[in-house]
Write a protein that holds these residues in place. Structure first.
Motif, short mmCIF file in Angstrom:
data_model
loop_
_atom_site.label_atom_id
_atom_site.label_comp_id
_atom_site.label_asym_id
_atom_site.label_seq_id
_atom_site.Cartn_x
_atom_site.Cartn_y
_atom_site.Cartn_z
N UNK A 34 0.85 -1.19 0.00
CA UNK A 34 0.00 0.00 0.00
C UNK A 34 0.89 1.24 0.00
N UNK A 35 0.32 2.35 -0.42
CA UNK A 35 1.12 3.56 -0.47
C UNK A 35 1.40 4.05 0.94
N UNK A 36 2.52 4.68 1.08
CA UNK A 36 2.95 5.17 2.39
C UNK A 36 2.06 6.32 2.83
N UNK A 37 1.80 6.40 4.12
CA UNK A 37 0.96 7.47 4.65
C UNK A 37 1.75 8.44 5.53
N UNK A 38 3.08 8.41 5.40
CA UNK A 38 3.88 9.36 6.16
C UNK A 38 3.64 10.77 5.63
N UNK A 39 3.97 11.75 6.44
CA UNK A 39 3.80 13.15 6.03
C UNK A 39 4.62 13.45 4.77
N UNK A 41 5.83 11.37 2.35
CA UNK A 41 5.35 10.72 1.13
C UNK A 41 4.02 11.32 0.68
N UNK A 42 3.18 11.68 1.61
CA UNK A 42 1.91 12.33 1.25
C UNK A 42 2.17 13.67 0.57
N UNK A 43 3.08 14.45 1.12
CA UNK A 43 3.37 15.76 0.53
C UNK A 43 4.10 15.63 -0.80
N UNK A 44 4.88 14.57 -0.98
CA UNK A 44 5.50 14.34 -2.28
C UNK A 44 4.44 14.09 -3.34
N UNK A 45 3.42 13.27 -3.01
CA UNK A 45 2.33 13.02 -3.95
C UNK A 45 1.58 14.31 -4.28
N UNK A 46 1.32 15.11 -3.24
CA UNK A 46 0.61 16.37 -3.45
C UNK A 46 1.45 17.31 -4.32
N UNK A 47 2.73 17.43 -4.02
CA UNK A 47 3.60 18.33 -4.78
C UNK A 47 3.67 17.92 -6.25
N UNK A 129 -4.48 11.31 -1.50
CA UNK A 129 -5.00 9.94 -1.46
C UNK A 129 -4.40 9.05 -2.55
N UNK A 130 -3.55 9.63 -3.40
CA UNK A 130 -2.89 8.84 -4.44
C UNK A 130 -3.52 9.00 -5.81
N UNK A 131 -4.53 9.87 -5.91
CA UNK A 131 -5.18 10.10 -7.20
C UNK A 131 -4.23 10.81 -8.16
N UNK A 132 -4.37 10.51 -9.42
CA UNK A 132 -3.54 11.14 -10.43
C UNK A 132 -4.44 11.75 -11.49
N UNK A 133 -3.83 12.49 -12.36
CA UNK A 133 -4.58 13.11 -13.44
C UNK A 133 -5.14 14.45 -13.02
N UNK A 134 -5.36 15.29 -13.99
CA UNK A 134 -5.85 16.63 -13.76
C UNK A 134 -7.32 16.71 -14.13
N UNK A 135 -8.09 17.43 -13.35
CA UNK A 135 -9.51 17.60 -13.64
C UNK A 135 -9.80 19.02 -14.02
#
Length: 135
Positions: A34-39, A41-47, A129-135
């Motif tokens: 599962x994807x990491x839930x650390x601060x 890794x979460x901020x890396x996904x957001x960035x 949450x791990x979502x990708x793509x632009x809306x």
């Protein structure tokens, strides 16, 4: 005749039973990591999502702004800032940060009070949450 029928039945039943026994001994595939839930890794996904969808895509709504990631935080609170494009040293217009494990996200600043803020908040939650793509 009976012996021949018994041998045919036996020759069919034994391989089927053996196959069933072997199949039951097989272990299930290990669960996908599962994807990491650390601060961090979460901020890396957001960035990554913010950079791709808001800035690199040429989105006109974000043209006046610049992304300033501060992911290497010694405070344990990695964050990204949205600042004025021509004045990056000025006060941030939006701050998105995470803390803890599992990460607790915070997003604040004047941009979140603008009409654009609702879209930003929705995107940030999706990217976290791990979502990708632009809306």
């Amino acid at each position: 005749m009976r012996a021949a029928a018994f041998l045919r039945l036996l020759s069919t039943a034994v391989p089927v039973a053996t196959l069933a026994l072997v199949a039951s001994c097989q272990s299930a595939a290990p669960p996908a990591p599962s994807q990491s839930t650390t601060a961090l890794s979460t901020m890396e996904r957001v960035a990554l999502g913010v950079n791709a969808c808001w800035f690199k895509s040429g989105d006109a709504a974000f043209k006046p702004y610049r992304l300033a990631p501060e992911l290497n935080s010694f405070s344990g609170r990695p964050r990204i800032l949205i600042v004025k494009r021509n004045s990056p040293e000025s006060r941030p217009l939006a701050v998105i940060q995470a803390e803890g494990h599992p990460a607790r996200l915070q997003a604040f600043g004047p941009l979140f009070n603008d009409p654009l803020g609702t879209r930003m908040a929705t995107d940030v939650k999706r990217f976290a949450a791990g979502g990708t793509g632009c809306h």
